[in-house]
Design a protein around this motif. Structure first.
Motif, PDB file in Angstrom:
ATOM      1  N   PRO A 122      41.237  37.060  52.970  1.00 48.93           N
ATOM      2  CA  PRO A 122      42.234  36.531  52.021  1.00 48.93           C
ATOM      3  C   PRO A 122      41.753  36.506  50.576  1.00 48.93           C
ATOM      4  CG  PRO A 122      42.118  35.166  53.989  1.00 48.93           C
ATOM      5  CD  PRO A 122      40.969  36.121  54.065  1.00 48.93           C
ATOM      6  N   SER A 123      40.441  36.361  50.383  1.00 54.75           N
ATOM      7  CA  SER A 123      39.923  36.229  49.017  1.00 54.75           C
ATOM      8  C   SER A 123      39.438  37.541  48.413  1.00 54.75           C
ATOM      9  CB  SER A 123      38.771  35.212  49.004  1.00 54.75           C
ATOM     10  OG  SER A 123      37.703  35.674  49.829  1.00 54.75           O
ATOM     11  N   ILE A 124      39.434  38.616  49.189  1.00 47.47           N
ATOM     12  CA  ILE A 124      38.978  39.918  48.657  1.00 47.47           C
ATOM     13  C   ILE A 124      40.210  40.755  48.344  1.00 47.47           C
ATOM     14  CG2 ILE A 124      37.577  41.977  49.081  1.00 47.47           C
ATOM     15  CD1 ILE A 124      35.880  40.360  51.005  1.00 47.47           C
ATOM     16  N   ARG A 125      40.536  40.814  47.066  1.00 53.54           N
ATOM     17  CA  ARG A 125      41.790  41.446  46.642  1.00 53.54           C
ATOM     18  C   ARG A 125      41.836  42.937  46.967  1.00 53.54           C
ATOM     19  NH1 ARG A 125      43.220  39.996  40.639  1.00 53.54           N
ATOM     20  NH2 ARG A 125      45.046  41.198  41.309  1.00 53.54           N
ATOM     21  N   GLU A 126      40.649  43.595  46.999  1.00 50.06           N
ATOM     22  CA  GLU A 126      40.631  45.041  47.270  1.00 50.06           C
ATOM     23  C   GLU A 126      41.162  45.367  48.664  1.00 50.06           C
ATOM     24  OE1 GLU A 126      37.496  44.323  44.161  1.00 50.06           O
ATOM     25  OE2 GLU A 126      38.115  43.371  46.039  1.00 50.06           O
ATOM     26  N   ASP A 157      32.051  50.467  61.522  1.00 47.75           N
ATOM     27  CA  ASP A 157      30.926  51.244  62.031  1.00 47.75           C
ATOM     28  C   ASP A 157      30.022  50.408  62.934  1.00 47.75           C
ATOM     29  OD1 ASP A 157      29.109  49.804  60.443  1.00 47.75           O
ATOM     30  OD2 ASP A 157      29.097  51.292  58.845  1.00 47.75           O
ATOM     31  N   SER A 158      28.989  51.048  63.474  1.00 47.69           N
ATOM     32  CA  SER A 158      28.107  50.390  64.442  1.00 47.69           C
ATOM     33  C   SER A 158      27.235  49.309  63.812  1.00 47.69           C
ATOM     34  CB  SER A 158      27.222  51.437  65.123  1.00 47.69           C
ATOM     35  OG  SER A 158      26.467  52.160  64.162  1.00 47.69           O
ATOM     36  N   LYS A 159      27.152  49.258  62.485  1.00 50.55           N
ATOM     37  CA  LYS A 159      26.381  48.227  61.788  1.00 50.55           C
ATOM     38  C   LYS A 159      27.279  47.102  61.273  1.00 50.55           C
ATOM     39  CE  LYS A 159      22.794  51.497  60.411  1.00 50.55           C
ATOM     40  NZ  LYS A 159      22.072  52.144  59.281  1.00 50.55           N
ATOM     41  N   ASP A 160      28.514  47.103  61.754  1.00 48.98           N
ATOM     42  CA  ASP A 160      29.497  46.076  61.402  1.00 48.98           C
ATOM     43  C   ASP A 160      29.875  46.093  59.924  1.00 48.98           C
ATOM     44  OD1 ASP A 160      30.049  45.077  63.917  1.00 48.98           O
ATOM     45  OD2 ASP A 160      28.358  43.688  63.871  1.00 48.98           O
ATOM     46  N   TYR A 161      29.909  47.292  59.362  1.00 47.48           N
ATOM     47  CA  TYR A 161      30.524  47.465  58.047  1.00 47.48           C
ATOM     48  C   TYR A 161      31.934  48.008  58.272  1.00 47.48           C
ATOM     49  CZ  TYR A 161      26.157  46.795  55.451  1.00 47.48           C
ATOM     50  OH  TYR A 161      25.025  46.269  54.907  1.00 47.48           O
ATOM     51  N   ILE A 162      32.873  47.498  57.510  1.00 46.56           N
ATOM     52  CA  ILE A 162      34.232  48.020  57.562  1.00 46.56           C
ATOM     53  C   ILE A 162      34.467  48.856  56.315  1.00 46.56           C
ATOM     54  CG2 ILE A 162      35.288  45.954  56.501  1.00 46.56           C
ATOM     55  CD1 ILE A 162      37.656  46.472  58.519  1.00 46.56           C
ATOM     56  N   TRP A 163      34.941  50.090  56.547  1.00 46.75           N
ATOM     57  CA  TRP A 163      35.225  51.038  55.464  1.00 46.75           C
ATOM     58  C   TRP A 163      36.743  51.207  55.358  1.00 46.75           C
ATOM     59  CZ3 TRP A 163      31.269  53.850  52.834  1.00 46.75           C
ATOM     60  CH2 TRP A 163      29.973  53.665  53.346  1.00 46.75           C
ATOM     61  N   ILE A 164      37.261  51.091  54.144  1.00 46.74           N
ATOM     62  CA  ILE A 164      38.696  51.251  53.916  1.00 46.74           C
ATOM     63  C   ILE A 164      38.904  52.379  52.901  1.00 46.74           C
ATOM     64  CG2 ILE A 164      40.853  50.089  53.324  1.00 46.74           C
ATOM     65  CD1 ILE A 164      39.289  47.414  53.653  1.00 46.74           C
ATOM     66  N   ALA A 165      39.658  53.391  53.307  1.00 48.94           N
ATOM     67  CA  ALA A 165      39.968  54.501  52.410  1.00 48.94           C
ATOM     68  C   ALA A 165      41.298  54.227  51.717  1.00 48.94           C
ATOM     69  CB  ALA A 165      40.039  55.808  53.198  1.00 48.94           C
ATOM     70  N   VAL A 224      36.265  51.341  50.023  1.00 48.47           N
ATOM     71  CA  VAL A 224      35.761  49.973  50.014  1.00 48.47           C
ATOM     72  C   VAL A 224      34.897  49.780  51.259  1.00 48.47           C
ATOM     73  CG1 VAL A 224      36.361  47.531  50.040  1.00 48.47           C
ATOM     74  CG2 VAL A 224      37.812  49.158  48.794  1.00 48.47           C
ATOM     75  N   ARG A 225      33.676  49.244  51.066  1.00 49.95           N
ATOM     76  CA  ARG A 225      32.796  48.936  52.198  1.00 49.95           C
ATOM     77  C   ARG A 225      32.433  47.454  52.155  1.00 49.95           C
ATOM     78  NH1 ARG A 225      26.728  49.805  53.539  1.00 49.95           N
ATOM     79  NH2 ARG A 225      26.451  50.387  51.343  1.00 49.95           N
ATOM     80  N   ILE A 226      32.631  46.762  53.277  1.00 52.53           N
ATOM     81  CA  ILE A 226      32.380  45.321  53.348  1.00 52.53           C
ATOM     82  C   ILE A 226      31.555  45.024  54.590  1.00 52.53           C
ATOM     83  CG2 ILE A 226      33.449  43.037  53.558  1.00 52.53           C
ATOM     84  CD1 ILE A 226      35.925  44.220  52.185  1.00 52.53           C
ATOM     85  N   ASN A 227      30.526  44.207  54.416  1.00 48.87           N
ATOM     86  CA  ASN A 227      29.731  43.730  55.535  1.00 48.87           C
ATOM     87  C   ASN A 227      30.528  42.642  56.250  1.00 48.87           C
ATOM     88  OD1 ASN A 227      27.871  42.560  57.299  1.00 48.87           O
ATOM     89  ND2 ASN A 227      26.157  42.837  55.869  1.00 48.87           N
ATOM     90  N   LYS A 229      29.739  40.728  58.617  1.00 45.32           N
ATOM     91  CA  LYS A 229      28.974  39.507  58.881  1.00 45.32           C
ATOM     92  C   LYS A 229      28.780  38.687  57.608  1.00 45.32           C
ATOM     93  CE  LYS A 229      26.480  41.582  62.770  1.00 45.32           C
ATOM     94  NZ  LYS A 229      25.151  42.010  63.288  1.00 45.32           N
ATOM     95  N   MET A 230      28.693  39.382  56.478  1.00 46.28           N
ATOM     96  CA  MET A 230      28.567  38.718  55.173  1.00 46.28           C
ATOM     97  C   MET A 230      29.547  39.372  54.211  1.00 46.28           C
ATOM     98  SD  MET A 230      24.443  38.204  54.742  1.00 46.28           S
ATOM     99  CE  MET A 230      24.150  39.979  54.687  1.00 46.28           C
ATOM    100  N   PRO A 231      30.800  38.972  54.239  1.00 50.15           N
ATOM    101  CA  PRO A 231      31.836  39.635  53.432  1.00 50.15           C
ATOM    102  C   PRO A 231      31.543  39.677  51.943  1.00 50.15           C
ATOM    103  CG  PRO A 231      32.826  38.196  55.051  1.00 50.15           C
ATOM    104  CD  PRO A 231      31.359  37.914  55.077  1.00 50.15           C
ATOM    105  N   GLU A 232      30.660  38.790  51.461  1.00 51.19           N
ATOM    106  CA  GLU A 232      30.328  38.842  50.038  1.00 51.19           C
ATOM    107  C   GLU A 232      29.565  40.114  49.678  1.00 51.19           C
ATOM    108  OE1 GLU A 232      27.226  36.296  52.181  1.00 51.19           O
ATOM    109  OE2 GLU A 232      29.422  36.552  52.170  1.00 51.19           O
ATOM    110  N   GLU A 233      28.999  40.784  50.709  1.00 50.86           N
ATOM    111  CA  GLU A 233      28.342  42.085  50.465  1.00 50.86           C
ATOM    112  C   GLU A 233      29.429  43.161  50.458  1.00 50.86           C
ATOM    113  OE1 GLU A 233      25.188  45.210  52.505  1.00 50.86           O
ATOM    114  OE2 GLU A 233      25.271  43.146  53.261  1.00 50.86           O
TER     115      GLU A 233
END
Length: 683
Positions: A456-460, A471-479, A485-488, A490-494
């Motif tokens: 909710p707080s990440i406008r992108e 991905d297998s390292k729990d990063y979410i990639w958005i095209a 956009v790549r977000i961790n 486990k730690m969305p601030e990354e």
């Protein structure tokens, strides 16, 4: 000693089974002399010869040469109807034209009319046999004439002859089938009495196949002490059998008055007839069958020209549109697909709703487009995900939101528009359903039945996107249209933002993302090809493979190959071995095009489904890199000082036909151009 003859006539019932062969076609526009092809053979150069009702045609894989009746008996022949074509693979063709026996010398490029008027011809071990009334003759190469061998003592008119590997001579007549085991002691055995034999064929297992005029088909097991036993009854499409051929997989193809039948090694029968679908026969009445040196099966039809296919090389099955037909899709544009726990496939179409393919029967069921159905209508489906535990499908639409389809009940169980009306992709992880829509990235908790923005707080993440990947390292990639956009998770601030045309990424939008077996991430773009992510440098690098620019969909298929659907077709690439193969969309997949939105699915057993703008194709991934059959390469034409030269021209440059010439005699001032021909239809 009494002879025991056991024989069973095969009974036939018309059937409507349809196989999945895609037939290619040669007709008048390809130069064929006429479209009723009653005889086919192949010469030693690999060229195919077609006998028609109006002359003879020779096809070298690129062009057709036609020989029509003429008063010039050297360069042509007098008859129209060309039947019983055979090649001795020693430079000669023989055929029957309007009952006259004709020889064509390939080296001299000359026809000669022989004295006899033959009933039928047969070739065995490069020896040509002929039946003339009730007698058998064999071609004498030294004397260049047919020499008498044997006369059938029962005085029957021979309609077909066949010499098997045991040098036994089988003689089909208008009143029975006979076999002669020893021409030095020629006592014929009546194998089948009172049948008019049209055709004989012996397969690689020693079984003899017999076509009887409007009396069906017999199969004969040639046992010891002249016992003849048939094995099995088959259900074929018609009782009027014309011809047989065996393919390299051991299946027998049977040409009939109404359909081409395939009998596989397990006894299963499939039938092919004239149809409006692409890749169908042009005519159902089959006159002739021939297998060439590469295993391609050639089919001569009545008023449908020539069809051909290769069962081992043509590994691609095509599915076209046919509303109301169980063997067809409901719509021509095929989108994303999933496999369920039964191994069956569920298919999104962009105008025909949801399609279900039962893979064992290859039969389709169409859902969500029937106006009489109690279920809502959803015609334009964009994305799909399968939930094995709940045995249901989550489906996103264009402007109709999102719904769940219960497979067991075969109905829509709920529908919501809370996350936007148009969806791009859905991914299920555990009990969380991640949904990318025109309004951003959402998550639905399937247990709690709650839904909201993933971040909710990440406008992108509150913007539309073309695709996303976890991905297998729990990063979410958005095209998205202007960035990645790549977000961790486990730690969305990354969070990382990759603008297009920066960090090595091209300036064109990413359409799809896939993770390879070793964790490498690949990105397909709309205009700049394929990119790979380098995590150590946090940058991207373009993969310069096969000069592709538009990567519509990506998948990892069996054998650790990366499959990329693109503007040329489907690229199959192994990142580690660098092995690659481009599968042409039109010529191999039989799809008019592949475009953005077309689906790509790799099933658990290795079958790959490719969606296109004109249907869908599938193939087994392990078949892709089978070795190609061998082919012949030869000189086909010679031009000297811009003039076509042959062994018949007055310049005497060639003493024999060019493909057979040992040398070419040229003066110092004679410039030449040689054309090569390669008969290879397996590319």
């Amino acid at each position: 000693m009494k002879r025991k003859i056991l024989l069973y006539v095969l009974l036939f019932v018309s059937i409507t089974l349809r196989g999945n062969v895609y037939f290619k076609h040669l007709g008048k526009t390809d130069g064929l002399s006429q479209i009723s092809v009653i005889s086919i053979c192949q010469d030693e150069l690999g060229r195919m010869w077609f006998g028609t009702l109006e002359g003879l045609s020779c096809y070298d894989g690129n062009s057709m040469t036609v020989y029509k009746p003429s008063q010039d008996s050297v360069r042509s022949f007098l008859g129209n109807n060309v039947d019983n074509l055979v090649s001795d693979k020693q430079g000669n063709l023989f055929f029957i034209s309007d009952y006259a026996l004709v020889r064509y010398d390939l080296r001299k490029e000359q026809f000669s009319l022989l004295k006899q008027r033959a009933n039928c011809l047969h070739v065995h071990n490069q020896e040509v046999w002929a039946a003339i009334r009730d007698s058998v003759f064999k071609w004498d190469r030294q004397k260049e004439e047919f020499a008498f061998i044997y006369q059938l003592s029962v005085k029957k008119y021979i309609t077909y002859l066949y010499v098997d590997d045991n040098e036994c001579v089988w003689l089909g007549t208008t009143d029975g089938l006979y076999r002669v085991d020893n021409l030095d002691n020629p006592a014929p055995v009546c194998v089948i009495p009172k049948v008019n034999v049209l055709s004989l064929y012996r397969d690689t297992k020693g079984k003899m196949w017999v076509a009887a005029f409007r009396q069906g088909m017999y199969t004969i097991e040639n046992g010891i002490s002249q016992q003849f036993v048939d094995e099995q009854n088959f259900l074929l499409s018609n009782n009027d059998i014309r011809c047989f051929v065996e393919d390299d997989e051991g299946s027998i193809w049977v040409g009939t008055f109404n359909g081409l039948n395939k009998i596989d090694t397990l006894g299963n029968v499939s039938c092919y007839k004239k149809d409006t679908q692409p890749g169908s026969l042009k005519h159902s009445s089959i006159f002739s069958l021939c297998k060439d040196s590469q295993g391609t099966i050639w089919v001569g039809t009545y008023y449908g020209g020539v069809q051909y296919f290769n069962p081992q090389v043509d590994i691609f099955t095509h599915y076209s549109e046919g509303v109301g037909r169980k063997d067809c899709l409901s719509f021509f544009f095929v989108g994303n697909m999933v496999e369920d726990k039964r191994g069956d496939v569920w298919i999104c179409t962009e105008g025909g709703g949801l399609n279900y393919l039962h893979r064992d029967s290859r039969q389709f069921t169409h859902y969500l487009t029937d106006e009489k159905s109690v279920s809502p209508l959803f015609s334009n489906l964009k994305c799909i995900e399968y939930d094995e535990g709940r045995d249901c499908l989550y489906i996103g639409t264009h402007k109709q939101g999102f719904f769940c389809f219960d497979i067991t009940a075969r109905k829509v169980v709920y529908h919501t528009e809370k996350m936007g009306k148009s969806l791009s992709k859905i991914i299920l992880r555990g009990d969380s359903l991640y949904i990318l829509s025109g309004d951003g990235l959402y998550v639905k908790d399937l247990k709690q039945e709650t839904m909201g923005y993933l971040y909710p707080s990440i406008r992108e993440t509150h913007r539309a996107g073309s695709s996303f990947l976890i991905d297998s390292k729990d990063y979410i990639w958005i095209a998205q249209h202007d960035q990645l956009v790549r977000i961790n998770m486990k730690m969305p601030e990354e969070k990382y933002i990759y603008k297009y045309n920066e960090r090595g990424l091209g300036k064109f939008q990413v359409l799809n993302i896939v993770e390879y077996t070793d964790g490498t991430l690949y990105f397909g773009t709309y205009g700049a090809g394929l990119y790979v992510f380098n995590p150590a440098e946090n940058s991207f690098k373009q993969c310069s493979i096969f000069d592709i620019r538009y990567c519509y969909n990506l998948s990892v298929i069996q054998g650790d190959y990366l499959a990329v659907s693109c503007e040329k077709g489907l690229l199959v690439y192994h990142p580690k071995t660098q092995e690659m193969k481009m599968i042409d969309a039109e010529n191999q997949l039989h799809l008019s095009a592949i475009n953005d939105g077309c689906g790509l699915l790799s099933c658990s057993d290795g079958e790959v489904f490719v969606g296109g703008t004109s249907g869908m194709a599938s193939f087994m991934s392990h078949s892709l890199f089978n070795p190609s059959p061998r082919y012949n390469l030869y000189f086909s034409s010679l031009f000297v000082n811009d003039k076509l030269v042959s062994c018949e021209t007055s310049d005497r440059i060639l003493e024999t036909a060019l493909p057979f010439a040992d040398q070419i005699n040229l003066e110092y001032n004679e410039n030449n151009i040689l054309d090569f021909s390669r008969f290879d239809l397996t590319d």
